[in-house]
Design a protein around this motif. Structure first.
Motif, PDB file in Angstrom:
ATOM      1  N   THR A 253     -71.886  -0.535 -27.524  1.00  0.00           N
ATOM      2  CA  THR A 253     -70.594  -1.200 -27.323  1.00  0.00           C
ATOM      3  C   THR A 253     -70.170  -1.955 -28.573  1.00  0.00           C
ATOM      4  O   THR A 253     -69.001  -1.879 -28.993  1.00  0.00           O
ATOM      5  N   ARG A 254     -71.085  -2.679 -29.168  1.00  0.00           N
ATOM      6  CA  ARG A 254     -70.762  -3.434 -30.400  1.00  0.00           C
ATOM      7  C   ARG A 254     -70.296  -2.506 -31.508  1.00  0.00           C
ATOM      8  O   ARG A 254     -69.304  -2.794 -32.199  1.00  0.00           O
ATOM      9  N   MET A 255     -70.977  -1.378 -31.670  1.00  0.00           N
ATOM     10  CA  MET A 255     -70.640  -0.463 -32.757  1.00  0.00           C
ATOM     11  C   MET A 255     -69.318   0.262 -32.491  1.00  0.00           C
ATOM     12  O   MET A 255     -68.545   0.513 -33.426  1.00  0.00           O
ATOM     13  N   LEU A 256     -69.049   0.591 -31.245  1.00  0.00           N
ATOM     14  CA  LEU A 256     -67.769   1.215 -30.912  1.00  0.00           C
ATOM     15  C   LEU A 256     -66.620   0.250 -31.176  1.00  0.00           C
ATOM     16  O   LEU A 256     -65.572   0.627 -31.723  1.00  0.00           O
ATOM     17  N   ARG A 257     -66.798  -0.995 -30.810  1.00  0.00           N
ATOM     18  CA  ARG A 257     -65.760  -2.010 -31.029  1.00  0.00           C
ATOM     19  C   ARG A 257     -65.531  -2.257 -32.517  1.00  0.00           C
ATOM     20  O   ARG A 257     -64.406  -2.531 -32.945  1.00  0.00           O
ATOM     21  N   ALA A 258     -66.599  -2.127 -33.301  1.00  0.00           N
ATOM     22  CA  ALA A 258     -66.496  -2.358 -34.737  1.00  0.00           C
ATOM     23  C   ALA A 258     -66.046  -1.129 -35.510  1.00  0.00           C
ATOM     24  O   ALA A 258     -65.846  -1.193 -36.732  1.00  0.00           O
ATOM     25  N   GLY A 259     -65.872   0.004 -34.826  1.00  0.00           N
ATOM     26  CA  GLY A 259     -65.453   1.224 -35.503  1.00  0.00           C
ATOM     27  C   GLY A 259     -66.568   1.901 -36.270  1.00  0.00           C
ATOM     28  O   GLY A 259     -66.312   2.779 -37.098  1.00  0.00           O
ATOM     29  N   GLU A 260     -67.816   1.537 -35.981  1.00  0.00           N
ATOM     30  CA  GLU A 260     -68.956   2.137 -36.678  1.00  0.00           C
ATOM     31  C   GLU A 260     -69.354   3.477 -36.058  1.00  0.00           C
ATOM     32  O   GLU A 260     -70.092   4.254 -36.664  1.00  0.00           O
ATOM     33  N   ILE A 261     -68.889   3.738 -34.852  1.00  0.00           N
ATOM     34  CA  ILE A 261     -69.019   5.041 -34.188  1.00  0.00           C
ATOM     35  C   ILE A 261     -67.630   5.401 -33.677  1.00  0.00           C
ATOM     36  O   ILE A 261     -66.915   4.550 -33.136  1.00  0.00           O
ATOM     37  N   ALA A 262     -67.244   6.678 -33.821  1.00  0.00           N
ATOM     38  CA  ALA A 262     -65.863   7.058 -33.521  1.00  0.00           C
ATOM     39  C   ALA A 262     -65.547   7.073 -32.033  1.00  0.00           C
ATOM     40  O   ALA A 262     -64.410   6.801 -31.640  1.00  0.00           O
ATOM     41  N   LEU A 282     -62.032  -0.047 -24.392  1.00  0.00           N
ATOM     42  CA  LEU A 282     -61.962   0.749 -25.623  1.00  0.00           C
ATOM     43  C   LEU A 282     -61.255   2.084 -25.384  1.00  0.00           C
ATOM     44  O   LEU A 282     -61.644   2.853 -24.502  1.00  0.00           O
ATOM     45  N   PRO A 283     -60.229   2.399 -26.178  1.00  0.00           N
ATOM     46  CA  PRO A 283     -59.505   3.672 -26.002  1.00  0.00           C
ATOM     47  C   PRO A 283     -60.303   4.884 -26.455  1.00  0.00           C
ATOM     48  O   PRO A 283     -59.960   6.020 -26.083  1.00  0.00           O
ATOM     49  N   ASN A 284     -61.358   4.662 -27.258  1.00  0.00           N
ATOM     50  CA  ASN A 284     -62.149   5.789 -27.772  1.00  0.00           C
ATOM     51  C   ASN A 284     -63.386   6.060 -26.919  1.00  0.00           C
ATOM     52  O   ASN A 284     -64.321   6.731 -27.357  1.00  0.00           O
ATOM     53  N   VAL A 285     -63.398   5.542 -25.684  1.00  0.00           N
ATOM     54  CA  VAL A 285     -64.533   5.733 -24.787  1.00  0.00           C
ATOM     55  C   VAL A 285     -64.050   6.368 -23.480  1.00  0.00           C
ATOM     56  O   VAL A 285     -63.069   5.923 -22.888  1.00  0.00           O
ATOM     57  N   VAL A 286     -64.742   7.410 -23.035  1.00  0.00           N
ATOM     58  CA  VAL A 286     -64.464   8.057 -21.758  1.00  0.00           C
ATOM     59  C   VAL A 286     -65.591   7.700 -20.798  1.00  0.00           C
ATOM     60  O   VAL A 286     -66.760   7.986 -21.071  1.00  0.00           O
ATOM     61  N   LEU A 287     -65.261   7.067 -19.691  1.00  0.00           N
ATOM     62  CA  LEU A 287     -66.247   6.630 -18.709  1.00  0.00           C
ATOM     63  C   LEU A 287     -66.058   7.408 -17.406  1.00  0.00           C
ATOM     64  O   LEU A 287     -64.944   7.505 -16.898  1.00  0.00           O
ATOM     65  N   LEU A 288     -67.145   7.936 -16.868  1.00  0.00           N
ATOM     66  CA  LEU A 288     -67.109   8.658 -15.601  1.00  0.00           C
ATOM     67  C   LEU A 288     -68.167   8.078 -14.651  1.00  0.00           C
ATOM     68  O   LEU A 288     -69.211   7.602 -15.105  1.00  0.00           O
TER      69      LEU A 288
END
Length: 328
Positions: A253-262, A282-288
């Motif tokens: 979560t931290r890395m996604l928020r920081a843009g370190e993972i796309a 986060l718009p770049n995360v798909v949750l199911l």
């Protein structure tokens, strides 16, 4: 033990056709409400039944097994994963554990591929704009994602599901790579056109997409920890249809928020239904909601395997899907 005298407790609602067949074969106690049993209810069920049929939402630990008494002889799990059951303690107490492997292979692989497509092509963002009536028409730079063909896919865990993901990915033109405890047979590698990496760290650092397809065991807990997540390329994405505990969710979560993972596509979560609320932002995360095996066909086939395991045991034989220590 005659089948007509076999007492079976089912902890959750199963497909109707499975429940009907179960009542025909055994003295079965079905669940009226589709809610998880409490710890006390599970212990009580184990005390009055010869067989209990739990699923992933039922955590059965050593303390509970110690209270089960002598009647319980088989835990016929409805699902392939058994990390929610203390299998070692069960075996010590003479309780067999069976599962339902293989039947959800294609369904879960389909979902892994769907998540890859959804994250790379930004499908949820496009759907949200359409559903909210905010679309102003086509634009040259709108919703640009990544092309799937040509991407390097790193599969973590090359078992049945990992191989099924590899076949689907190859059909989309992806380059297939994998890391596994043991290298698969050369014939399988050749058929999948897959490249084996002995070093997980080296594979991770070179991939565009990581697909987690390994089971949750003590050795795979946080296998994708903060250090390994940092090895991923900033433009890379990760999808998980296996077990949430394999990824350090807070670090991700931290890395996604920081843009370190796309981006990320997650069907499972480290704390079950308690999803990190920051992931939802986060718009770049798909949750199911753990939909990997959620097909009518798959869930019925899972039930059929449970029935076969119980019936075989009732007839005095070893259940065909018996879980043994070497599998853990």
């Amino acid at each position: 033990m005659p089948a007509q005298r076999l007492s079976v407790v089912v902890t959750r609602r199963l497909p109707e056709v499975v429940e009907t067949r179960m009542t025909e074969l055994f003295d079965v106690e079905l669940r009226d409400e589709d809610t998880p049993m409490t710890r006390g209810e599970l212990v009580a069920a184990m005390q009055r039944a010869d067989v209990i049929v739990p699923c992933i939402t039922d955590r059965i630990d050593g303390g509970m097994l110690g209270q089960a008494g002598d009647r319980l002889k088989l835990i016929a799990n409805y699902g392939a994963g058994v990390d929610h059951i203390d299998v070692a303690t069960a075996r010590q107490r003479g309780i067999l554990v069976s599962n339902t492997p293989g039947v959800m292979t294609d369904d879960t692989a389909d979902m892994a591929m769907a998540l890859i497509l959804a994250v790379l092509r930004r499908l949820p963002e496009g759907m949200a704009v359409m559903q909210e009536g905010r679309w102003d028409g086509w634009a040259p730079t709108a919703f640009m994602g990544g092309r799937v063909a040509g991407k390097r896919l790193g599969i973590l865990g090359m078992g049945r599901i990992g191989q099924a993901v590899a076949r689907r990915a190859a059909a989309f033109g992806m380059q297939v790579h994998y890391h596994n405890r043991r290298r698969v047979h050369p014939d399988i590698e050749a058929a999948l056109q897959a490249t084996w990496w002995e070093s997980l760290d080296q594979m991770i650092s070179r991939m565009d997409v990581i697909s987690v397809n390994c089971p949750h065991t003590p050795s795979t807990f946080h296998l994708m920890n903060a250090r390994r997540l940092k090895l991923m390329k900033p433009q890379a994405v990760i999808v998980n249809t296996s077990r949430g505990e394999v990824i350090d969710e807070n670090a991700l979560t931290r890395m996604l928020r920081a843009g370190e993972i796309a981006g990320a596509g997650l069907d499972v979560f480290e704390r079950g239904r308690e999803v990190n609320p920051r992931l939802r932002e986060l718009p770049n995360v798909v949750l199911l909601p753990h939909m990997g095996s959620a097909t009518r066909e798959g869930r019925i086939e899972m039930g059929e395997k449970v029935l076969i395991n119980i019936k075989t045991f009732a007839d005095g034989h070893r259940p065909p899907d018996l879980v043994v220590p070497s599998m853990l």
